[in-house]
Design a protein around this motif. Structure first.
Motif, short mmCIF file in Angstrom:
data_model
loop_
_atom_site.label_atom_id
_atom_site.label_comp_id
_atom_site.label_asym_id
_atom_site.label_seq_id
_atom_site.Cartn_x
_atom_site.Cartn_y
_atom_site.Cartn_z
N GLU A 4 -53.58 -15.43 -11.40
CA GLU A 4 -52.71 -15.70 -12.54
C GLU A 4 -53.27 -15.07 -13.82
OE1 GLU A 4 -51.42 -19.75 -14.53
OE2 GLU A 4 -50.73 -19.56 -12.44
N LEU A 5 -52.40 -14.47 -14.59
CA LEU A 5 -52.77 -13.84 -15.85
C LEU A 5 -53.08 -14.89 -16.92
CD1 LEU A 5 -49.96 -11.15 -16.16
CD2 LEU A 5 -52.36 -10.70 -15.71
N SER A 6 -54.07 -14.60 -17.75
CA SER A 6 -54.31 -15.47 -18.91
C SER A 6 -53.20 -15.23 -19.92
CB SER A 6 -55.67 -15.16 -19.54
OG SER A 6 -55.61 -13.90 -20.19
N GLU A 7 -53.03 -16.17 -20.84
CA GLU A 7 -51.95 -16.03 -21.84
C GLU A 7 -52.11 -14.77 -22.67
OE1 GLU A 7 -50.53 -19.36 -24.11
OE2 GLU A 7 -51.23 -20.74 -22.56
N THR A 8 -53.32 -14.41 -23.03
CA THR A 8 -53.52 -13.22 -23.87
C THR A 8 -53.29 -11.92 -23.11
OG1 THR A 8 -55.90 -13.26 -23.43
CG2 THR A 8 -55.14 -14.35 -25.45
N ASP A 9 -53.41 -11.96 -21.80
CA ASP A 9 -53.21 -10.75 -20.99
C ASP A 9 -51.76 -10.55 -20.56
OD1 ASP A 9 -55.90 -10.12 -21.07
OD2 ASP A 9 -56.35 -11.11 -19.16
N ARG A 10 -50.91 -11.55 -20.75
CA ARG A 10 -49.57 -11.49 -20.17
C ARG A 10 -48.72 -10.35 -20.72
NH1 ARG A 10 -48.73 -18.01 -19.58
NH2 ARG A 10 -50.21 -18.15 -17.87
N VAL A 11 -48.53 -10.27 -22.01
CA VAL A 11 -47.65 -9.23 -22.56
C VAL A 11 -48.21 -7.84 -22.29
CG1 VAL A 11 -46.60 -8.30 -24.65
CG2 VAL A 11 -46.56 -10.76 -24.23
N SER A 13 -50.14 -6.81 -19.90
CA SER A 13 -50.05 -6.55 -18.47
C SER A 13 -48.62 -6.27 -18.04
CB SER A 13 -50.62 -7.72 -17.67
OG SER A 13 -52.00 -7.84 -17.90
N ILE A 14 -47.68 -7.04 -18.58
CA ILE A 14 -46.27 -6.82 -18.26
C ILE A 14 -45.82 -5.44 -18.74
CG2 ILE A 14 -43.90 -7.55 -18.80
CD1 ILE A 14 -45.04 -10.47 -18.89
N LEU A 15 -46.14 -5.10 -19.96
CA LEU A 15 -45.72 -3.80 -20.50
C LEU A 15 -46.34 -2.65 -19.72
CD1 LEU A 15 -45.76 -4.53 -24.34
CD2 LEU A 15 -43.82 -4.60 -22.75
N ARG A 16 -47.60 -2.77 -19.37
CA ARG A 16 -48.27 -1.73 -18.58
C ARG A 16 -47.59 -1.59 -17.21
NH1 ARG A 16 -52.93 -3.16 -19.67
NH2 ARG A 16 -53.19 -4.77 -18.09
N PRO A 56 -42.81 -14.20 -22.75
CA PRO A 56 -43.14 -12.94 -22.05
C PRO A 56 -42.30 -12.72 -20.78
CG PRO A 56 -45.14 -14.01 -22.79
CD PRO A 56 -44.01 -14.98 -23.06
N GLY A 57 -41.91 -13.80 -20.11
CA GLY A 57 -41.10 -13.65 -18.91
C GLY A 57 -39.77 -12.97 -19.16
N ASP A 58 -39.27 -13.06 -20.39
CA ASP A 58 -38.01 -12.38 -20.73
C ASP A 58 -38.13 -10.87 -20.55
OD1 ASP A 58 -36.77 -14.77 -21.31
OD2 ASP A 58 -36.95 -14.55 -23.49
N LEU A 59 -39.32 -10.34 -20.74
CA LEU A 59 -39.52 -8.89 -20.56
C LEU A 59 -39.22 -8.49 -19.12
CD1 LEU A 59 -42.84 -8.49 -22.55
CD2 LEU A 59 -40.53 -7.82 -23.30
N LEU A 60 -39.71 -9.30 -18.17
CA LEU A 60 -39.45 -8.98 -16.76
C LEU A 60 -37.99 -9.16 -16.41
CD1 LEU A 60 -42.55 -10.52 -14.96
CD2 LEU A 60 -42.11 -8.13 -15.57
N HIS A 61 -37.37 -10.19 -16.93
CA HIS A 61 -35.95 -10.41 -16.62
C HIS A 61 -35.09 -9.26 -17.13
CE1 HIS A 61 -32.41 -12.75 -15.57
NE2 HIS A 61 -31.88 -12.20 -16.64
N ALA A 102 -41.63 -9.14 -9.51
CA ALA A 102 -42.54 -8.53 -10.48
C ALA A 102 -43.56 -9.55 -10.97
CB ALA A 102 -41.76 -7.95 -11.66
N ALA A 103 -43.11 -10.77 -11.24
CA ALA A 103 -44.03 -11.82 -11.67
C ALA A 103 -45.09 -12.07 -10.60
CB ALA A 103 -43.27 -13.10 -11.99
N CYS A 104 -44.67 -12.13 -9.35
CA CYS A 104 -45.63 -12.31 -8.25
C CYS A 104 -46.62 -11.16 -8.19
CB CYS A 104 -44.89 -12.43 -6.92
SG CYS A 104 -43.95 -13.96 -6.72
N ALA A 105 -46.11 -9.94 -8.36
CA ALA A 105 -46.96 -8.76 -8.25
C ALA A 105 -48.03 -8.70 -9.35
CB ALA A 105 -46.11 -7.49 -8.30
N ILE A 106 -47.71 -9.21 -10.54
CA ILE A 106 -48.69 -9.11 -11.63
C ILE A 106 -49.41 -10.41 -11.92
CG2 ILE A 106 -47.49 -7.17 -12.70
CD1 ILE A 106 -46.43 -9.06 -14.80
N GLY A 107 -49.05 -11.49 -11.23
CA GLY A 107 -49.74 -12.76 -11.43
C GLY A 107 -49.22 -13.60 -12.57
N LEU A 108 -47.94 -13.45 -12.88
CA LEU A 108 -47.31 -14.28 -13.91
C LEU A 108 -46.74 -15.52 -13.23
CD1 LEU A 108 -46.50 -14.15 -17.00
CD2 LEU A 108 -44.24 -13.50 -16.16
#
Length: 170
Positions: A4-11, A13-16, A56-61, A102-108
């Motif tokens: 699972e991603l830490s809160e500071t790594d979420r955005v 990591s998602i953008l990358r 941050p989850g809105d980015l994936l959606h 995508a969330a599963c793949a990146i640990g969100l």
């Protein structure tokens, strides 16, 4: 699924992740007239204002909406994408299924994707549904050549959803 991603790594990591898939992502200040706080779709690109982004989850959606569209339609998209429902296998259910994979793949965590601030009060139900292995939108992902369901994956000896065969529809 990754750790699972830490809160500071979420955005970041998602953008990358989205950029590595080949989706266009731009970061710039946005005003208050966005469909979702800090997120906008403009000419097929995901435009993000980190200062205004609430979930941050809105980015994936939103990226999911772009990803499940046929490639030729992606650059034509702007705004709230209401017409996506008219494209076979490119609707809301497919965008949610893509975002969950995508969330599963990146640990969100699913709670970050299906956050309480969205999904018309159905967040808890979606978290439960996906956690039980019931995947609304999977059929559309399969029809788009993006994933295999359990039976298909077993017969082919491949990984089943939430593993994705491809992340972007051709």
């Amino acid at each position: 699924m990754r750790a699972e991603l830490s809160e500071t790594d979420r955005v970041p990591s998602i953008l990358r992740f989205l950029r590595e898939l080949g989706l266009k992502v731009q970061e710039e200040p946005l005003d208050d007239h966005c469909f979702l706080p800090g997120v906008q779709i403009r000419a097929g690109a995901l435009v993000v204002d980190r200062a205004r982004l609430q979930w941050p989850g809105d980015l994936l959606h939103e990226a999911g909406h772009l990803a499940v569209l046929p490639a030729a339609l992606r650059p034509l998209q702007s705004g709230a994408l209401h017409d996506c429902e008219l494209v076979p296998h490119a609707g809301e259910a497919e965008a949610m299924a893509w975002a969950y994979a995508a969330a599963c793949a990146i640990g969100l965590p699913a709670e970050e994707l299906f956050h309480a601030g969205g999904y018309h009060g159905r967040s808890a139900g979606l978290i439960m549904t996906f956690s039980l292995g019931v995947y609304p939108g999977l059929h559309g992902l399969m029809q788009g050549g993006l994933a295999h369901g359990m039976a298909q994956a077993q017969s082919l000896g491949t990984a089943a959803y939430p593993h994705m065969l491809r992340w972007l529809r051709e």
